[in-house]
Design a protein around this motif. Structure first.
Motif, PDB file in Angstrom:
ATOM      1  N   THR A   1       0.814  -1.216   0.000  1.00  0.00           N
ATOM      2  CA  THR A   1       0.000   0.000   0.000  1.00  0.00           C
ATOM      3  C   THR A   1       0.848   1.268   0.000  1.00  0.00           C
ATOM      4  N   GLY A   2       2.142   1.125  -0.182  1.00  0.00           N
ATOM      5  CA  GLY A   2       3.014   2.289  -0.303  1.00  0.00           C
ATOM      6  C   GLY A   2       3.431   2.928   1.008  1.00  0.00           C
ATOM      7  N   LEU A   3       3.513   2.145   2.077  1.00  0.00           N
ATOM      8  CA  LEU A   3       3.873   2.714   3.381  1.00  0.00           C
ATOM      9  C   LEU A   3       5.240   3.385   3.395  1.00  0.00           C
ATOM     10  N   ASN A   4       6.141   2.973   2.512  1.00  0.00           N
ATOM     11  CA  ASN A   4       7.491   3.547   2.513  1.00  0.00           C
ATOM     12  C   ASN A   4       7.597   4.872   1.772  1.00  0.00           C
ATOM     13  N   LEU A   5       6.598   5.250   1.021  1.00  0.00           N
ATOM     14  CA  LEU A   5       6.696   6.429   0.153  1.00  0.00           C
ATOM     15  C   LEU A   5       7.192   7.682   0.864  1.00  0.00           C
ATOM     16  N   ARG A   6       6.716   7.917   2.039  1.00  0.00           N
ATOM     17  CA  ARG A   6       7.058   9.160   2.747  1.00  0.00           C
ATOM     18  C   ARG A   6       8.533   9.262   3.094  1.00  0.00           C
ATOM     19  N   TRP A   7       9.263   8.151   3.070  1.00  0.00           N
ATOM     20  CA  TRP A   7      10.656   8.160   3.521  1.00  0.00           C
ATOM     21  C   TRP A   7      11.685   8.253   2.394  1.00  0.00           C
ATOM     22  N   TYR A   8      11.265   8.113   1.155  1.00  0.00           N
ATOM     23  CA  TYR A   8      12.226   8.139   0.051  1.00  0.00           C
ATOM     24  C   TYR A   8      12.723   9.557  -0.229  1.00  0.00           C
ATOM     25  N   PRO A   9      13.992   9.690  -0.624  1.00  0.00           N
ATOM     26  CA  PRO A   9      14.483  10.997  -1.080  1.00  0.00           C
ATOM     27  C   PRO A   9      13.685  11.437  -2.314  1.00  0.00           C
ATOM     28  N   ARG A  10      13.516  12.724  -2.477  1.00  0.00           N
ATOM     29  CA  ARG A  10      12.737  13.261  -3.598  1.00  0.00           C
ATOM     30  C   ARG A  10      13.416  13.067  -4.947  1.00  0.00           C
ATOM     31  N   ASP A  11      14.736  12.886  -4.952  1.00  0.00           N
ATOM     32  CA  ASP A  11      15.450  12.849  -6.227  1.00  0.00           C
ATOM     33  C   ASP A  11      15.586  11.450  -6.844  1.00  0.00           C
ATOM     34  N   ILE A  12      14.990  10.426  -6.235  1.00  0.00           N
ATOM     35  CA  ILE A  12      15.069   9.093  -6.847  1.00  0.00           C
ATOM     36  C   ILE A  12      13.958   8.924  -7.880  1.00  0.00           C
ATOM     37  N   ARG A  13      14.151   7.970  -8.767  1.00  0.00           N
ATOM     38  CA  ARG A  13      13.107   7.579  -9.724  1.00  0.00           C
ATOM     39  C   ARG A  13      12.591   6.221  -9.247  1.00  0.00           C
ATOM     40  N   LEU A  14      11.380   6.209  -8.691  1.00  0.00           N
ATOM     41  CA  LEU A  14      10.852   5.022  -8.018  1.00  0.00           C
ATOM     42  C   LEU A  14       9.961   4.196  -8.937  1.00  0.00           C
ATOM     43  N   VAL A  15      10.268   2.899  -8.970  1.00  0.00           N
ATOM     44  CA  VAL A  15       9.469   1.895  -9.648  1.00  0.00           C
ATOM     45  C   VAL A  15       9.055   0.907  -8.557  1.00  0.00           C
ATOM     46  N   ALA A  16       7.805   0.461  -8.591  1.00  0.00           N
ATOM     47  CA  ALA A  16       7.325  -0.419  -7.525  1.00  0.00           C
ATOM     48  C   ALA A  16       6.561  -1.597  -8.109  1.00  0.00           C
ATOM     49  N   VAL A  17       6.768  -2.782  -7.501  1.00  0.00           N
ATOM     50  CA  VAL A  17       6.033  -3.976  -7.923  1.00  0.00           C
ATOM     51  C   VAL A  17       5.358  -4.619  -6.723  1.00  0.00           C
ATOM     52  N   ASP A  18       4.216  -5.214  -7.010  1.00  0.00           N
ATOM     53  CA  ASP A  18       3.485  -5.986  -6.013  1.00  0.00           C
ATOM     54  C   ASP A  18       2.566  -6.939  -6.784  1.00  0.00           C
ATOM     55  N   PRO A  19       2.311  -8.132  -6.247  1.00  0.00           N
ATOM     56  CA  PRO A  19       1.441  -9.073  -6.954  1.00  0.00           C
ATOM     57  C   PRO A  19      -0.055  -8.837  -6.713  1.00  0.00           C
ATOM     58  N   ASP A  20      -0.409  -7.866  -5.873  1.00  0.00           N
ATOM     59  CA  ASP A  20      -1.810  -7.641  -5.505  1.00  0.00           C
ATOM     60  C   ASP A  20      -2.320  -6.323  -6.089  1.00  0.00           C
ATOM     61  N   PRO A  21      -3.239  -6.384  -7.058  1.00  0.00           N
ATOM     62  CA  PRO A  21      -3.731  -5.151  -7.683  1.00  0.00           C
ATOM     63  C   PRO A  21      -4.477  -4.232  -6.717  1.00  0.00           C
ATOM     64  N   GLN A  22      -5.136  -4.789  -5.718  1.00  0.00           N
ATOM     65  CA  GLN A  22      -5.857  -3.951  -4.753  1.00  0.00           C
ATOM     66  C   GLN A  22      -4.891  -3.133  -3.899  1.00  0.00           C
ATOM     67  N   ARG A  23      -3.790  -3.732  -3.490  1.00  0.00           N
ATOM     68  CA  ARG A  23      -2.793  -2.970  -2.724  1.00  0.00           C
ATOM     69  C   ARG A  23      -2.182  -1.874  -3.582  1.00  0.00           C
ATOM     70  N   LEU A  24      -1.935  -2.181  -4.866  1.00  0.00           N
ATOM     71  CA  LEU A  24      -1.373  -1.166  -5.748  1.00  0.00           C
ATOM     72  C   LEU A  24      -2.346  -0.002  -5.958  1.00  0.00           C
ATOM     73  N   GLU A  25      -3.626  -0.289  -5.945  1.00  0.00           N
ATOM     74  CA  GLU A  25      -4.617   0.790  -6.055  1.00  0.00           C
ATOM     75  C   GLU A  25      -4.532   1.722  -4.841  1.00  0.00           C
ATOM     76  N   VAL A  26      -4.414   1.141  -3.653  1.00  0.00           N
ATOM     77  CA  VAL A  26      -4.270   1.944  -2.435  1.00  0.00           C
ATOM     78  C   VAL A  26      -2.968   2.739  -2.483  1.00  0.00           C
ATOM     79  N   SER A  27      -1.907   2.111  -2.963  1.00  0.00           N
ATOM     80  CA  SER A  27      -0.619   2.809  -3.031  1.00  0.00           C
ATOM     81  C   SER A  27      -0.681   3.978  -4.006  1.00  0.00           C
ATOM     82  N   GLY A  28      -1.455   3.848  -5.073  1.00  0.00           N
ATOM     83  CA  GLY A  28      -1.625   4.952  -6.016  1.00  0.00           C
ATOM     84  C   GLY A  28      -2.274   6.149  -5.356  1.00  0.00           C
TER      85      GLY A  28
END
Length: 169
Positions: free
Chosen positions: A36-63
Motif C-alpha cells: 500500500t506504499g507505506l514507505n513512500l514518505r521516507w524516500y528521497p525526492r530525487d530518486i526515480r521510483l518503480v514499484a512492484v506488487d502481486p496484488d492489484p488492490q494494494r497497488l490501487e491503495v498505493s496509487g
C-alpha cells in the motif's frame, strides 16, 4: 502518529527502520512488495521510483497514497521472483518486510541480483521466521553474489536491516 494506522506499534518495534532503508535509496530504485506504499514518505525526492506488487488492490491503495504525497511512482503488477525488467536496470532495490513472505527466498534474491546494476545496493528490512534456520536474508543474499555492506539487528535479532552490495565489474 495515528495509533489506528498501525504506525504506533510499528514505530515501537521497528523504530526508524523504514527511514533507514528508504533514505539510502539512490538513482533508479525498485521497491519489491510495494503493498500500500507505506514507505513512500521516507524516500528521497530525487530518486526515480518503480514499484512492484502481486496484488492489484494494494497497488490501487498505493496509487492513492502516492497522489496524496505528490510522489511519482511507476507501478507494475509482478511477482518478486519474476521481475519484468532487464538485467542491470536499478541502482537500488528496496524490500521491507517482504522476503519473509515469498516462498523461494533464494530465487527472489537471485532475481533481485539480476536487476541491480554492478555497484548497486539491495536494502532489506526483515523479521525472524522459522526459515531463518536455513539462512537469514543477508546470508542468502551473499550466496547469490551480494557482498554484505552493513547489518543491524533490533530486538535481540528479531528484526534485521541490511545493506547488500552487488560487486562492481
Amino acid at each position: 502518529m495515528d495509533r489506528k494506522s498501525g504506525y504506533f506499534c510499528e514505530r515501537w518495534t521497528l523504530r526508524n527502520s523504514r527511514e533507514w532503508v528508504c533514505q539510502q535509496a539512490t538513482g533508479r530504485t525498485l521497491e519489491m512488495g510495494f503493498g500500500t506504499g507505506l514507505n513512500l514518505r521516507w524516500y528521497p525526492r530525487d530518486i526515480r521510483l518503480v514499484a512492484v506488487d502481486p496484488d492489484p488492490q494494494r497497488l490501487e491503495v498505493s496509487g492513492d497514497r502516492a497522489r496524496s504525497l505528490d510522489r511519482a511512482v511507476q507501478v507494475a503488477l509482478a511477482d518478486a521472483y519474476r521481475l519484468p525488467f532487464r538485467s542491470d536496470t536499478f541502482d537500488t532495490v528496496v524490500c521491507t518486510l517482504m522476503i519473509c513472505d515469498v516462498e523461494d527466498r533464494a530465487d527472489t534474491l537471485a532475481e533481485t541480483y539480476r536487476v541491480i546494476r554492478p555497484g548497486g545496493s539491495l536494502l532489506l528490512l526483515d523479521h525472524l521466521e522459522p526459515r531463518w534456520r536455513h539462512g537469514r536474508p543477508a546470508t542468502l543474499g551473499r550466496r547469490v553474489g551480494f557482498a554484505l555492506a552493513e547489518r543491524q539487528r533490533l530486538w535481540g535479532g528479531y528484526f534485521e536491516r541490511v545493506r547488500l552490495q552487488k560487486p562492481a565489474t
